[in-house]
Enzyme design. Sequence first.
Site, PDB file in Angstrom:
ATOM      1  N   ASN A   8      -1.038   7.800   8.918  1.00 35.56           N
ATOM      2  CA  ASN A   8      -0.452   8.499   7.777  1.00 35.56           C
ATOM      3  C   ASN A   8      -1.293   9.744   7.517  1.00 35.56           C
ATOM      4  O   ASN A   8      -2.402   9.657   6.998  1.00 35.56           O
ATOM      5  CB  ASN A   8      -0.458   7.561   6.559  1.00 35.56           C
ATOM      6  N   TRP A   9      -0.755  10.899   7.889  1.00 32.96           N
ATOM      7  CA  TRP A   9      -1.516  12.147   7.760  1.00 32.96           C
ATOM      8  C   TRP A   9      -1.543  12.665   6.322  1.00 32.96           C
ATOM      9  O   TRP A   9      -2.234  13.646   6.036  1.00 32.96           O
ATOM     10  CB  TRP A   9      -0.928  13.232   8.694  1.00 32.96           C
ATOM     11  N   LYS A  10      -0.774  12.046   5.452  1.00 31.65           N
ATOM     12  CA  LYS A  10      -0.709  12.459   4.038  1.00 31.65           C
ATOM     13  C   LYS A  10      -0.497  13.983   3.946  1.00 31.65           C
ATOM     14  O   LYS A  10       0.141  14.548   4.828  1.00 31.65           O
ATOM     15  CB  LYS A  10      -1.961  11.973   3.291  1.00 31.65           C
ATOM     16  N   HIS A  93       4.416   4.030  -0.882  1.00 27.52           N
ATOM     17  CA  HIS A  93       2.958   4.149  -0.767  1.00 27.52           C
ATOM     18  C   HIS A  93       2.362   4.217  -2.174  1.00 27.52           C
ATOM     19  O   HIS A  93       2.960   4.808  -3.078  1.00 27.52           O
ATOM     20  CB  HIS A  93       2.597   5.405   0.036  1.00 27.52           C
ATOM     21  N   GLU A 165      -1.534  -2.626   1.426  1.00 24.46           N
ATOM     22  CA  GLU A 165      -2.599  -1.639   1.193  1.00 24.46           C
ATOM     23  C   GLU A 165      -3.155  -1.818  -0.215  1.00 24.46           C
ATOM     24  O   GLU A 165      -2.584  -1.275  -1.182  1.00 24.46           O
ATOM     25  CB  GLU A 165      -2.041  -0.210   1.308  1.00 24.46           C
ATOM     26  N   SER A 214      -9.019   2.216   4.399  1.00 26.53           N
ATOM     27  CA  SER A 214     -10.332   2.521   5.021  1.00 26.53           C
ATOM     28  C   SER A 214     -10.459   1.973   6.437  1.00 26.53           C
ATOM     29  O   SER A 214     -11.548   1.570   6.858  1.00 26.53           O
ATOM     30  CB  SER A 214     -11.485   1.996   4.154  1.00 26.53           C
ATOM     31  N   GLY A 235      -5.145   6.035   7.287  1.00 22.26           N
ATOM     32  CA  GLY A 235      -5.118   7.328   6.615  1.00 22.26           C
ATOM     33  C   GLY A 235      -6.123   8.280   7.243  1.00 22.26           C
ATOM     34  O   GLY A 235      -5.902   8.830   8.326  1.00 22.26           O
ATOM     35  N   GLY A 236      -7.265   8.446   6.587  1.00 17.31           N
ATOM     36  CA  GLY A 236      -8.278   9.422   6.990  1.00 17.31           C
ATOM     37  C   GLY A 236      -8.622   9.406   8.476  1.00 17.31           C
ATOM     38  O   GLY A 236      -8.708  10.468   9.111  1.00 17.31           O
TER      39      GLY A 236
HETATM   40  P1  13P Z   1      -7.354   5.497   4.351  1.00 18.53           P
HETATM   41  O1  13P Z   1      -7.263   4.928   5.739  1.00 18.53           O
HETATM   42  O2  13P Z   1      -7.838   6.895   4.298  1.00 18.53           O
HETATM   43  O3  13P Z   1      -8.098   4.560   3.437  1.00 18.53           O
HETATM   44  O4  13P Z   1      -5.849   5.556   3.780  1.00 18.53           O
HETATM   45  C1  13P Z   1      -5.086   4.420   3.814  1.00 18.53           C
HETATM   46  C2  13P Z   1      -3.692   4.783   3.495  1.00 18.53           C
HETATM   47  O5  13P Z   1      -3.369   5.077   2.369  1.00 18.53           O
HETATM   48  C3  13P Z   1      -2.742   4.822   4.620  1.00 18.53           C
HETATM   49  O6  13P Z   1      -1.439   4.891   4.172  1.00 18.53           O
END
Ligand code: 13P
Length: 257
Positions: A8-10, A93, A165, A214, A235-236
């Site tokens: 998820n590149w947000k 989300h 999540e 995470s 995510g990150g």
């Molecule tokens: P992180 O992996 O940065 O904690 O983000 C998780 C997330 O929200 C994926 O949708």
Amino acid sequence: MKTYIVGNWKLNFTVGEASIYLHKLLKAMPNYRDIEVVVAPSTIALQPLSLQIDRHVMKLAAQNAFYRDFGAFTGEVSFSQLRSVVDYCIIGHSERRNILGESDKMVQKKVAAAIRNKITPILCVGELESERAFGETRDVIRDQLIGGLGEVSDDELDKVIIAYEPVWAISSTKGARAAGLEDISDAVILIREILDEVYGKGRAKDIPVLFGGSVNSSNAGAYLALPGVDGLLVGGASLILSEFVDIVKAAKRVRNE
Ligand code: 13P
């Protein structure tokens, strides 16, 4: 069942940056038949990236879409517009629920709209830190799951992916901490119990349940080794090429064990 690794590149990358990153990812990504690798760029990048992506190696997901197909909904992009552009859509989300005020009812309509448009919904559920502290975790997951799946019929359940999540474990959350393996196991078992309750015993075992929060290349293997965890929502770490590739490799190692 395949193992799902979803990045998820947000709200990151311009269209140009996303295209360059995808190009590098496609070159570096091993092609494992039993691992479904998915990336979720910003909406604006989906169309160009859909022309660039090699769907044998990786699939595209939207991070959100609107539940009505057409009409007077300023600023929205519909699932019908994304049909054939993406294979998946992240829905509900916690950032959308908590920052943009998305309700269970909206999430429910979006899940239905995704299925109607042949896009696989990745329905996110997960409790806030305060909800966990008050012992409300089970109720929150139950409400979000039953709410989100409210319009999904018996026949449609196998078109759905669930992602657990916990909001307190998402890296961008203030004071985030990694979830304990037991917390994840408990949640995944609970999710399947609820699915079995609603859709009939034995149905839940075929529904992929992912974990997110995470995740990185060091902890991915341990999360994926948990019974009932069928993939990861990242995510990150999905924004770092070597990390994302290593997470996919970890998934393959766990499958081979
Ligand atoms: P992180 O992996 O940065 O904690 O983000 C998780 C997330 O929200 C994926 O949708």
